[in-house]
Design a protein around this motif. Sequence first.
Motif, short mmCIF file in Angstrom:
data_model
loop_
_atom_site.label_atom_id
_atom_site.label_comp_id
_atom_site.label_asym_id
_atom_site.label_seq_id
_atom_site.Cartn_x
_atom_site.Cartn_y
_atom_site.Cartn_z
N GLY A 14 46.23 57.89 45.50
CA GLY A 14 47.13 57.09 44.67
C GLY A 14 46.55 55.70 44.45
O GLY A 14 45.92 55.11 45.33
N LEU A 15 46.78 55.21 43.22
CA LEU A 15 46.22 53.92 42.80
C LEU A 15 47.39 53.12 42.23
O LEU A 15 47.92 53.47 41.18
N TYR A 16 47.79 52.07 42.94
CA TYR A 16 49.04 51.37 42.62
C TYR A 16 48.70 49.97 42.10
O TYR A 16 48.19 49.12 42.85
N GLY A 17 48.95 49.76 40.81
CA GLY A 17 48.60 48.48 40.18
C GLY A 17 49.56 47.38 40.56
O GLY A 17 50.77 47.59 40.65
N HIS A 18 49.03 46.20 40.80
CA HIS A 18 49.74 44.95 41.07
C HIS A 18 50.13 44.80 42.55
O HIS A 18 49.54 44.00 43.25
N ALA A 19 51.17 45.50 43.01
CA ALA A 19 51.52 45.50 44.45
C ALA A 19 51.64 44.07 44.99
O ALA A 19 51.06 43.74 46.03
N GLY A 49 46.50 55.82 53.28
CA GLY A 49 45.15 55.60 52.74
C GLY A 49 45.14 55.42 51.23
O GLY A 49 44.13 55.70 50.57
N ALA A 50 46.25 54.94 50.66
CA ALA A 50 46.32 54.70 49.22
C ALA A 50 45.60 53.40 48.86
O ALA A 50 45.29 52.59 49.74
N ALA A 51 45.35 53.20 47.56
CA ALA A 51 44.67 51.99 47.10
C ALA A 51 45.59 51.16 46.21
O ALA A 51 46.47 51.71 45.53
N VAL A 52 45.39 49.85 46.22
CA VAL A 52 46.10 48.98 45.29
C VAL A 52 45.08 48.27 44.40
O VAL A 52 43.89 48.22 44.73
N VAL A 53 45.58 47.76 43.27
CA VAL A 53 44.66 47.10 42.33
C VAL A 53 45.21 45.71 41.97
O VAL A 53 46.35 45.57 41.53
N HIS A 54 44.37 44.72 42.20
CA HIS A 54 44.71 43.33 41.92
C HIS A 54 44.38 43.02 40.45
O HIS A 54 43.24 43.26 40.02
N CYS A 55 45.37 42.47 39.73
CA CYS A 55 45.22 42.20 38.29
C CYS A 55 45.54 40.72 38.05
O CYS A 55 46.60 40.39 37.49
N PRO A 56 44.65 39.81 38.45
CA PRO A 56 45.05 38.40 38.53
C PRO A 56 45.32 37.72 37.20
O PRO A 56 46.24 36.90 37.13
N THR A 57 44.56 38.02 36.13
CA THR A 57 44.88 37.30 34.87
C THR A 57 46.23 37.76 34.33
O THR A 57 46.97 36.99 33.71
N SER A 58 46.57 39.00 34.58
CA SER A 58 47.88 39.52 34.17
C SER A 58 48.99 38.87 35.00
O SER A 58 50.04 38.50 34.47
N ALA A 112 45.38 44.76 56.33
CA ALA A 112 46.11 45.99 56.67
C ALA A 112 45.23 47.23 56.49
O ALA A 112 45.64 48.33 56.85
N GLY A 113 44.04 47.04 55.92
CA GLY A 113 43.11 48.17 55.75
C GLY A 113 43.33 48.95 54.47
O GLY A 113 42.87 50.08 54.35
N ILE A 114 44.02 48.33 53.50
CA ILE A 114 44.29 49.02 52.23
C ILE A 114 43.12 48.78 51.27
O ILE A 114 42.72 47.64 51.04
N ARG A 115 42.57 49.86 50.74
CA ARG A 115 41.50 49.71 49.75
C ARG A 115 42.04 48.98 48.53
O ARG A 115 43.16 49.25 48.08
N THR A 116 41.24 48.03 48.01
CA THR A 116 41.71 47.19 46.91
C THR A 116 40.66 47.07 45.82
O THR A 116 39.50 46.74 46.11
N GLY A 117 41.08 47.32 44.58
CA GLY A 117 40.19 47.11 43.44
C GLY A 117 40.62 45.89 42.64
O GLY A 117 41.66 45.28 42.92
N LEU A 118 39.82 45.57 41.64
CA LEU A 118 40.10 44.42 40.77
C LEU A 118 40.15 44.93 39.33
O LEU A 118 39.40 45.83 38.96
N ALA A 119 41.03 44.31 38.53
CA ALA A 119 41.22 44.85 37.19
C ALA A 119 41.68 43.79 36.21
O ALA A 119 42.33 42.81 36.58
N THR A 120 41.39 44.05 34.93
CA THR A 120 41.83 43.13 33.88
C THR A 120 43.29 43.35 33.51
O THR A 120 43.97 42.43 33.05
N ASP A 121 43.80 44.60 33.63
CA ASP A 121 45.14 44.94 33.14
C ASP A 121 45.36 44.50 31.70
O ASP A 121 46.47 44.14 31.31
N THR A 122 44.34 44.51 30.88
CA THR A 122 44.57 44.22 29.45
C THR A 122 45.54 45.26 28.89
O THR A 122 45.51 46.41 29.31
#
Length: 429
Positions: free
Chosen positions: A265-270, A285-294, A311-321
């Motif tokens: 699972g990939l959960y945007g913003h969080a 073991g789910a992942a979250v995605v950081h969308c800072p400009t959004s 907390a050991g959560i995998r984290t990606g970075l994204a534009t969220d355009t």
Amino acid sequence: MTDTLLLGQTLWFDGNPLVGPWADCARHDSAGGVLIRDDVIAAVGNGATLRRDNPQAKIVDYGRDLIHAGFVDAHMHYPQTRMIASWGKQLIDWLNTYTFPQEAKFGDKAYADAVAADTLDLALAHGTTTLTSFCTIHTESVDAFFEAAAQRNMAVVAGKTCMDRNAIPALHDTAQSAYDDSKALLEKWHDVGRASYAITPRFSPTSTPDQLTALGALWGEFPHVLMQTHLSEQLPEIAWVKDLFPQARDYLDTYEAFGLLGENGLYGHAIHLEDREVARLAEVGAAVVHCPTSNTFIGSGLFDLMGVAAAGIRTGLATDTGGGSSFSMLHTMAAAYEIGQLRGVALHPAQLMWLATAGSAQALRMEGQIGNLAVGAAADICVLDLASTRAIAQREVRADDIWDALFPTIMMGDDRAVRDVWVAGQRVA
Ligand code: GUN
Ligand code: ZN
């Protein structure tokens, strides 16, 4: 067999600099080389040594430019390209005013084709070689995106956005059609070339419990694919979710109750997570995605990157355009830095670059395939000019080391900093 040797400064990672000391995880060579064989990276090392050992290789010498993995955007909405930077609204009003009317156009395949092509070309111009996109409810929008990505040989993740309530009638599917269309698209596109399908309920307010149940069942049939959605982005949204799902313990529970929480699972913003949600995301073991400009543009809040990483959560970075205000992962890193500062954390350039490449790849479960200069990984590469504008150049010339030289480009750079991009071993024209 075609060998190409890129020479320049190189940057790659052999660990996660959000959990270990960054200096132990980031690798830099001021006279490095990357050997590309066909579509993959065959070697990373000292430039002169690689040149001596591979006399057959065609040389591309980038001088002092920085060679690193292409950026990996872990969450965006290609159908929102035409409405990026729309003024004056926060999340729910922004969706109703700008987003839904724009997304309603994507049943028109020719329109979807044009926007998909434009978005992928914009991404490449900004050094982004992988996009993870929401499409619209229309199957045409999914075909358009995967077709355009295949034409460019790009590794992409995408799925049909499912909504059967609380949007506009033109954008409503049903529980059954969401299941049927998603399944057909998954079978059509997943693992075809460099495409990956993601099951995509937009967010729990726009799906009935029946639709969430149907999509949870689909994920149960295909547990190896990603499931992407949104989570705890804005406070009025969270209050709405609590009204719509009175039995739920919290926002995350509205997914878990329907089989939509899992390690893929990939959960945007969080952003506004409760302690239970953080613990549960880590546990599964789910992942979250950081969308800072959004998060700043729509006024959502300050993501707790270090808390989530600890907390050991995998984290990606994204534009969220188009909720995000830039196609540039450089701008996105700058915004992540600024949000960190507002939380009292100064993210190191190594941490920012890791998030934008290897961290996002890890969130997408594509570690080893993309997001790093690593032997066997796809030759998806970005080359940055660290003195691309007068303002950046006058600062870079005073830099003490690579991090001091790179940071002005992270903070002030844009597509002018992108000297070259390689996708699967081919230079993008
Ligand atoms: N939540 C549900 N849909 C969206 C969207 O399109 N953009 C953002 N930023 N948040 C959402
Ligand atoms: Zn989004």
